[in-house]
Design a protein around this motif. Structure first.
Motif, PDB file in Angstrom:
ATOM      1  N   HIS A   1      44.455   8.176  45.428  1.00  8.32           N
ATOM      2  CA  HIS A   1      45.127   9.091  44.507  1.00  8.32           C
ATOM      3  C   HIS A   1      46.601   9.213  44.802  1.00  8.32           C
ATOM      4  CE1 HIS A   1      44.552  11.837  47.923  1.00  8.32           C
ATOM      5  NE2 HIS A   1      45.451  12.621  47.383  1.00  8.32           N
ATOM      6  N   ASP A   2      47.127   8.591  45.844  1.00  9.12           N
ATOM      7  CA  ASP A   2      48.526   8.715  46.209  1.00  9.12           C
ATOM      8  C   ASP A   2      49.421   8.047  45.170  1.00  9.12           C
ATOM      9  OD1 ASP A   2      47.812  10.008  48.510  1.00  9.12           O
ATOM     10  OD2 ASP A   2      47.669   8.144  49.678  1.00  9.12           O
ATOM     11  N   GLY A   3      50.638   8.589  45.005  1.00 11.53           N
ATOM     12  CA  GLY A   3      51.582   7.947  44.101  1.00 11.53           C
ATOM     13  C   GLY A   3      52.234   8.946  43.171  1.00 11.53           C
ATOM     14  N   ASP A   4      53.318   8.521  42.546  1.00 10.12           N
ATOM     15  CA  ASP A   4      54.056   9.379  41.632  1.00 10.12           C
ATOM     16  C   ASP A   4      53.544   9.170  40.215  1.00 10.12           C
ATOM     17  OD1 ASP A   4      55.623  10.420  43.652  1.00 10.12           O
ATOM     18  OD2 ASP A   4      57.062   8.762  43.488  1.00 10.12           O
ATOM     19  N   TYR A   5      52.392   9.708  39.927  1.00 10.03           N
ATOM     20  CA  TYR A   5      51.875   9.664  38.562  1.00 10.03           C
ATOM     21  C   TYR A   5      51.068  10.926  38.313  1.00 10.03           C
ATOM     22  CZ  TYR A   5      47.755   7.824  41.014  1.00 10.03           C
ATOM     23  OH  TYR A   5      46.713   7.634  41.881  1.00 10.03           O
ATOM     24  N   ASP A   6      50.928  11.282  37.063  1.00  9.79           N
ATOM     25  CA  ASP A   6      50.284  12.525  36.697  1.00  9.79           C
ATOM     26  C   ASP A   6      49.497  12.311  35.401  1.00  9.79           C
ATOM     27  OD1 ASP A   6      49.679  15.294  36.865  1.00  9.79           O
ATOM     28  OD2 ASP A   6      51.281  15.718  35.403  1.00  9.79           O
ATOM     29  N   PRO A   7      48.215  12.643  35.315  1.00  9.29           N
ATOM     30  CA  PRO A   7      47.454  13.239  36.415  1.00  9.29           C
ATOM     31  C   PRO A   7      47.065  12.205  37.471  1.00  9.29           C
ATOM     32  CG  PRO A   7      46.014  12.822  34.558  1.00  9.29           C
ATOM     33  CD  PRO A   7      47.404  12.463  34.116  1.00  9.29           C
ATOM     34  N   GLN A   8      46.634  12.705  38.629  1.00  9.36           N
ATOM     35  CA  GLN A   8      46.075  11.856  39.665  1.00  9.36           C
ATOM     36  C   GLN A   8      44.557  11.941  39.608  1.00  9.36           C
ATOM     37  OE1 GLN A   8      47.871  13.014  43.386  1.00  9.36           O
ATOM     38  NE2 GLN A   8      49.778  11.937  42.928  1.00  9.36           N
ATOM     39  N   TRP A   9      43.917  10.893  40.172  1.00  9.95           N
ATOM     40  CA  TRP A   9      42.466  10.796  40.086  1.00  9.95           C
ATOM     41  C   TRP A   9      41.898  10.596  41.490  1.00  9.95           C
ATOM     42  CZ3 TRP A   9      40.548  11.694  35.306  1.00  9.95           C
ATOM     43  CH2 TRP A   9      41.440  11.539  34.234  1.00  9.95           C
ATOM     44  N   GLY A  10      40.795  11.268  41.779  1.00 13.35           N
ATOM     45  CA  GLY A  10      40.163  11.120  43.090  1.00 13.35           C
ATOM     46  C   GLY A  10      38.908  11.972  43.182  1.00 13.35           C
ATOM     47  N   SER A  11      38.575  12.365  44.403  1.00 14.62           N
ATOM     48  CA  SER A  11      37.343  13.130  44.610  1.00 14.62           C
ATOM     49  C   SER A  11      37.569  14.598  44.267  1.00 14.62           C
ATOM     50  CB  SER A  11      36.871  12.998  46.061  1.00 14.62           C
ATOM     51  OG  SER A  11      37.822  13.566  46.950  1.00 14.62           O
ATOM     52  N   GLY A  12      36.539  15.220  43.739  1.00 14.81           N
ATOM     53  CA  GLY A  12      36.586  16.625  43.348  1.00 14.81           C
ATOM     54  C   GLY A  12      35.245  17.007  42.749  1.00 14.81           C
ATOM     55  N   THR A  13      35.230  18.064  41.953  1.00 16.80           N
ATOM     56  CA  THR A  13      33.991  18.508  41.323  1.00 16.80           C
ATOM     57  C   THR A  13      33.388  17.395  40.472  1.00 16.80           C
ATOM     58  OG1 THR A  13      34.859  20.765  41.241  1.00 16.80           O
ATOM     59  CG2 THR A  13      32.983  20.258  39.810  1.00 16.80           C
ATOM     60  N   ASN A  14      32.095  17.156  40.648  1.00 16.89           N
ATOM     61  CA  ASN A  14      31.323  16.166  39.887  1.00 16.89           C
ATOM     62  C   ASN A  14      31.698  14.720  40.192  1.00 16.89           C
ATOM     63  OD1 ASN A  14      29.877  18.166  38.435  1.00 16.89           O
ATOM     64  ND2 ASN A  14      31.596  18.396  37.024  1.00 16.89           N
ATOM     65  N   SER A  15      32.549  14.484  41.176  1.00 16.41           N
ATOM     66  CA  SER A  15      32.892  13.097  41.495  1.00 16.41           C
ATOM     67  C   SER A  15      31.833  12.488  42.400  1.00 16.41           C
ATOM     68  CB  SER A  15      34.264  13.019  42.167  1.00 16.41           C
ATOM     69  OG  SER A  15      34.231  13.604  43.457  1.00 16.41           O
ATOM     70  N   TYR A  16      31.709  11.168  42.337  1.00 10.83           N
ATOM     71  CA  TYR A  16      30.820  10.438  43.247  1.00 10.83           C
ATOM     72  C   TYR A  16      31.338   9.018  43.391  1.00 10.83           C
ATOM     73  CZ  TYR A  16      28.695   9.275  38.692  1.00 10.83           C
ATOM     74  OH  TYR A  16      28.479   8.893  37.394  1.00 10.83           O
ATOM     75  N   ASN A  17      31.028   8.415  44.534  1.00 14.41           N
ATOM     76  CA  ASN A  17      31.562   7.104  44.873  1.00 14.41           C
ATOM     77  C   ASN A  17      30.753   5.982  44.224  1.00 14.41           C
ATOM     78  OD1 ASN A  17      33.612   8.094  46.623  1.00 14.41           O
ATOM     79  ND2 ASN A  17      32.067   8.412  48.214  1.00 14.41           N
ATOM     80  N   PRO A  18      31.411   4.876  43.904  1.00 10.35           N
ATOM     81  CA  PRO A  18      30.702   3.704  43.375  1.00 10.35           C
ATOM     82  C   PRO A  18      30.221   2.817  44.509  1.00 10.35           C
ATOM     83  CG  PRO A  18      33.020   3.224  43.407  1.00 10.35           C
ATOM     84  CD  PRO A  18      32.873   4.617  43.976  1.00 10.35           C
ATOM     85  N   THR A  19      29.396   1.835  44.156  1.00 12.01           N
ATOM     86  CA  THR A  19      29.088   0.722  45.043  1.00 12.01           C
ATOM     87  C   THR A  19      29.595  -0.535  44.362  1.00 12.01           C
ATOM     88  OG1 THR A  19      27.120   1.817  45.925  1.00 12.01           O
ATOM     89  CG2 THR A  19      27.275  -0.565  46.230  1.00 12.01           C
ATOM     90  N   ILE A  20      30.465  -1.271  45.029  1.00 15.29           N
ATOM     91  CA  ILE A  20      31.092  -2.438  44.423  1.00 15.29           C
ATOM     92  C   ILE A  20      30.034  -3.416  43.904  1.00 15.29           C
ATOM     93  CG2 ILE A  20      32.543  -4.457  44.884  1.00 15.29           C
ATOM     94  CD1 ILE A  20      34.051  -2.751  46.926  1.00 15.29           C
ATOM     95  N   ASN A  21      30.214  -3.842  42.650  1.00 14.29           N
ATOM     96  CA  ASN A  21      29.329  -4.818  41.989  1.00 14.29           C
ATOM     97  C   ASN A  21      27.908  -4.314  41.760  1.00 14.29           C
ATOM     98  OD1 ASN A  21      31.404  -6.641  41.848  1.00 14.29           O
ATOM     99  ND2 ASN A  21      30.618  -8.027  43.416  1.00 14.29           N
ATOM    100  N   VAL A  22      27.665  -3.028  42.017  1.00 20.57           N
ATOM    101  CA  VAL A  22      26.297  -2.516  41.897  1.00 20.57           C
ATOM    102  C   VAL A  22      26.212  -1.299  40.990  1.00 20.57           C
ATOM    103  CG1 VAL A  22      24.328  -1.514  43.154  1.00 20.57           C
ATOM    104  CG2 VAL A  22      25.639  -3.396  44.167  1.00 20.57           C
ATOM    105  N   SER A  23      26.989  -0.251  41.270  1.00 22.18           N
ATOM    106  CA  SER A  23      26.843   0.992  40.522  1.00 22.18           C
ATOM    107  C   SER A  23      28.191   1.669  40.327  1.00 22.18           C
ATOM    108  CB  SER A  23      25.879   1.946  41.238  1.00 22.18           C
ATOM    109  OG  SER A  23      26.369   2.271  42.532  1.00 22.18           O
ATOM    110  N   LYS A  24      28.285   2.471  39.287  1.00 25.26           N
ATOM    111  CA  LYS A  24      29.534   3.133  38.930  1.00 25.26           C
ATOM    112  C   LYS A  24      29.752   4.401  39.757  1.00 25.26           C
ATOM    113  CE  LYS A  24      27.256   5.598  35.134  1.00 25.26           C
ATOM    114  NZ  LYS A  24      27.127   5.709  33.659  1.00 25.26           N
ATOM    115  N   GLY A  25      30.996   4.853  39.773  1.00 26.92           N
ATOM    116  CA  GLY A  25      31.343   6.131  40.360  1.00 26.92           C
ATOM    117  C   GLY A  25      31.988   7.018  39.320  1.00 26.92           C
ATOM    118  N   GLN A  26      32.445   8.185  39.749  1.00 29.80           N
ATOM    119  CA  GLN A  26      33.151   9.086  38.837  1.00 29.80           C
ATOM    120  C   GLN A  26      34.283   9.777  39.593  1.00 29.80           C
ATOM    121  OE1 GLN A  26      31.298  11.207  35.425  1.00 29.80           O
ATOM    122  NE2 GLN A  26      31.578  13.039  36.697  1.00 29.80           N
TER     123      GLN A  26
END
Length: 244
Positions: A1-26
């Motif tokens: 999520h680092d960087g000079d852009y708005d909005p930023q995206w990362g972990s928070g409410t309702n977020s979950y991690n993906p598995t590369i080539n297998v399943s999506k994240g949020q």
């Protein structure tokens, strides 16, 4: 999520991690006024290529995403063709041939996604490759069917949903999709009025498009919207006149 852009995206409410080539994240958006943390996509390999796909609009608070890893840069689909033509009928599968810009990575799978009900439902046909040329077969369809299709690549095997999210590259004929229609067709030599002459097992209804792929004799009155006669076969009218 680092960087000079708005909005930023990362972990928070309702977020979950993906598995590369297998399943999506949020991911969660900083537009939600939350403090956004880092996401964990798992281990990555130096020299591999990673494609990130993100669903939704920039003002959404939650967005699904998918990460695809390939050995090489994802290949581009440079050409799509198919075997249907005016003589194509209800006894014929259609071969789709694609060309890509370089040999594909082992992780890449290419599919023809096709529908017969304007995308209410769809099916996949996987492409088999020799070098940079791939082929897939769309099964036979009943007469009067309109088939629409496009080609896409992904790292998943036979995905059943989230097609746009898991797509690496695609060719959909500039947004129009590829399309062909299925004629009534002959299955053997015979008379027009014999049910056994036709793929459907009965005489085509009046006013339909018909493809003659075998020698046929017109032994009854018939009306068609279009009549296509294949090279090398003979269509004989009731008065004995012939067309081929």
């Amino acid at each position: 999520h680092d960087g000079d852009y708005d909005p930023q995206w990362g972990s928070g409410t309702n977020s979950y991690n993906p598995t590369i080539n297998v399943s999506k994240g949020q991911v969660r958006s900083s537009a939600s006024s939350e403090t956004i943390g880092n996401m964990d996509i798992g281990s990555v390999t130096n020299g591999k290529y990673y494609t990130f796909k993100l669903n939704g609009a920039s003002d959404w608070w939650n967005r699904e995403f998918f990460v695809m890893e390939t050995t090489n840069e994802p290949r581009i689909i440079t050409d799509v063709s198919h075997s249907s033509n005016s003589l194509f009928s209800d006894g014929d599968p259609v071969t789709v041939t694609i060309t890509i810009n370089d040999t594909k990575s082992a992780e890449e799978n290419f599919y023809v996604r096709y529908t017969t009900d304007t995308w209410g439902t769809s099916s996949l046909a996987e492409c088999s490759f020799t070098g940079t040329t791939g082929t897939a077969s769309i099964p036979t369809q009943i007469a009067e069917t309109t088939v629409q299709f496009y080609v896409f690549s992904t790292t998943l095997t036979n995905p059943s949903n989230d097609f746009d999210l898991v797509t690496l590259n695609y060719d959909n004929n500039n947004g129009s999709n590829y399309e062909y229609s299925v004629n009534y067709g002959t299955t053997q030599v015979g008379n027009w009025g014999d049910n056994s002459t036709w793929n459907i097992g009965s005489v085509p209804p009046a006013g339909k498009s018909v493809a003659i792929n075998h020698n046929v004799t017109l032994n009854q009155d018939a009306t068609v919207s279009s009549l296509f006669i294949n090279t090398g076969v003979t269509f004989t009218a009731s008065d004995g006149s012939k067309a081929n």
